[in-house]
Each structure stands twice: as structure tokens, then as C-alpha cells.
Design an enzyme around this catalytic site. Structure first.
Site, mmCIF file in Angstrom:
data_model
loop_
_atom_site.group_PDB
_atom_site.id
_atom_site.type_symbol
_atom_site.label_atom_id
_atom_site.label_comp_id
_atom_site.label_asym_id
_atom_site.label_seq_id
_atom_site.Cartn_x
_atom_site.Cartn_y
_atom_site.Cartn_z
ATOM 1 N N PRO A 1 0.824 -1.215 0.000
ATOM 2 C CG PRO A 1 -0.688 -1.521 1.723
ATOM 3 C CD PRO A 1 0.620 -2.023 1.204
ATOM 4 C CD GLU B 1 0.182 -6.681 10.424
ATOM 5 O OE1 GLU B 1 -0.354 -7.807 10.384
ATOM 6 O OE2 GLU B 1 -0.354 -5.646 9.995
ATOM 7 N NE ARG C 1 -5.947 -6.174 -21.505
ATOM 8 C CZ ARG C 1 -6.060 -5.040 -22.168
ATOM 9 N NH1 ARG C 1 -5.246 -4.038 -21.879
ATOM 10 N NH2 ARG C 1 -6.975 -4.885 -23.103
ATOM 11 C CG ASP D 1 -6.805 -1.484 -23.666
ATOM 12 O OD1 ASP D 1 -5.669 -1.890 -23.406
ATOM 13 O OD2 ASP D 1 -7.729 -2.211 -24.078
#
Ligand code: 4FV
Length: 232
Positions: free
Chosen positions: A77, A104, A142, A157
């Protein structure tokens, strides 16, 4: 977690066809001691456990760096938020090493000395980095030439030029009383191109106005957006 994903779909096929090669490295195989532990209590106290540097370091050392440009990326994160532009960038690498944390987090010395980049798939907390790794694998694979079957290019896209994609329709022309926009049945490719661009600009303006600030807008787009401002 990866075996199921790698047996399915476009990326699974690309792995089978060898266009994309995926090697899974289990960090616990590099853990020592009777319990082969990969985590330990945080210095300074506190809840949760931290991934030990040793097993992760040895796992990273075990990855044979191929000749080209290889990147060691940690999913967390605290990383820069992953997006389509980053996916394009990574798709030019020869080798990507995705490090999936658990607990953690990992001992900071791994971050300091053995990681090239840190990526987050979003501002929320997962139980492990594996899902983030799959997201990166999917979005990057992709974009590798040959991965998307011939009929499908990633030129149209979402985010291709920084805008959200236009609405899509397929048969039947009327479904539950709801009709496909007539312009799409007109065969007039210029009218269809413009309709799609206007819808893409409207959708981006309504749902992600932040993207309009970074999108590559043409002069035609500016005229359309001005027109939309006059009569929303
Ligand atoms: C995450 C994210 C994420 C943090 C602690 C794994 C978890 C646990 N990874 N984008 N958001 N990772 O939440 O990539 O070890």
C-alpha cells in the site's frame, strides 16, 4: 493462488504458449531452522508480524537475472499507485520480479537494498501481495505483442489516451425494449468514430474529471468539451 490463475484465460494461454514465462518462487523454501519461519515479531513491539529479511533475500538471490532489464517490484500500500501508463512501461521490461509480502509487511532493509520499485494496486489493505502481483501480471501481459488474440488490440483500451472507454453494444439491436444507438447501425464510420469519442469524453467528464487534466486531448476534443460545457 497463482496456479488457478495461470491455467485460465488470456494470461494462462500466453504462459502456455511461452509468450510470457512465469516462475513461482516460494519464500519459505529459503527459510532456515526447524520451523522454517518467514516472519518474526516487530522490533519495538506492536501487533502483527514482519517478514524476515533472510528468506526473502535468499529467494531474490535465487532468481536467475536474465540478460535484459529486470525489475524487482514489491507490492504494498506504500507503493506508487499502479496504472495503465505503468503497465505500458513494465511491458517493455525483459524480466519483472514481483515480491509478494504477507503479515504486516517486510523488514525495511529489504526495501532499502533489494527493491527497484514499489507498487500499490489501490488504497486499501490486503492480506498479502499476491493479488496485487496478479493484477500487475494481467495488465502487463495483455500489452505484450501476441498475447491478445489477433482480433483484439489494446489500442481502444480505457486509459489508452487517458480517457474512459465509450459505451459498447452488440446484438440484438433491441433488448428488453432498449435500442442500440442508431449511429452504430449506420455504417457511417466517421459518424461512429465521433459518437464514440464524444461518449468517451462525456463519461470521463462525469466519472473521472481528474483524468481530463492528464489525458492527451485533441483540438477536436477541446471543441467537444467546450460544446458539452455550453449544453451539458
Ligand atoms: C497491497 C496493496 C496490500 C499489506 C500488508 C499485504 C498488504 C500485507 N499490495 N497493493 N494495496 N498489501 O494491501 O499491493 O502483507
Amino acid at each position: 493462488m497463482f496456479s488457478g490463475y495461470l491455467q485460465q484465460g488470456i494470461v494462462g494461454r500466453a504462459a502456455k504458449n511461452g509468450i510470457v514465462r512465469v516462475n513461482l518462487i516460494n519464500i519459505r523454501d529459503f527459510a532456515k531452522g526447524r520451523h522454517k519461519s518467514t516472519d518474526d515479531r516487530p522490533y519495538g513491539g506492536g501487533d502483527g508480524m514482519v517478514m524476515k529479511p533472510g528468506p526473502l533475500y535468499r529467494a531474490l538471490q535465487s532468481v536467475e537475472k536474465n540478460r535484459g532489464q529486470s525489475l524487482v517490484i514489491f507490492l504494498s500500500p506504500q507503493g506508487e499507485v499502479f496504472d495503465q501508463a505503468t503497465a505500458w512501461e513494465l511491458s517493455n521490461s525483459d524480466q519483472i520480479i514481483l515480491v509478494c509480502g504477507r503479515y504486516e509487511g517486510v523488514d525495511e532493509r529489504i526495501r532499502e537494498h533489494w527493491l527497484d520499485r514499489e507498487l500499490s494496486i489501490g488504497d486499501y489493505v490486503l492480506t498479502g501481495g499476491e493479488l496485487g502481483a496478479m493484477v500487475v501480471m494481467d495488465a502487463v501481459s495483455r500489452l505484450v505483442p501476441g498475447v491478445l488474440g489477433g482480433k483484439r488490440s489494446n489500442a481502444e483500451d480505457s486509459f489508452q489516451d487517458g480517457l474512459l472507454e465509450n459505451p459498447q453494444y452488440t446484438r440484438p439491436p433491441v433488448f428488453q425494449g432498449s435500442e442500440v444507438p442508431a449511429v452504430l447501425l449506420s455504417g457511417d464510420h466517421e459518424k461512429i468514430r465521433l459518437w464514440r469519442r464524444v461518449e468517451s469524453l462525456k463519461r470521463t467528464r462525469d466519472r473521472r474529471p481528474d483524468l481530463l487534466r492528464t489525458a492527451e486531448l485533441t483540438q477536436e476534443d477541446e471543441i467537444v468539451l467546450a460544446g458539452l460545457r455550453e449544453n451539458p
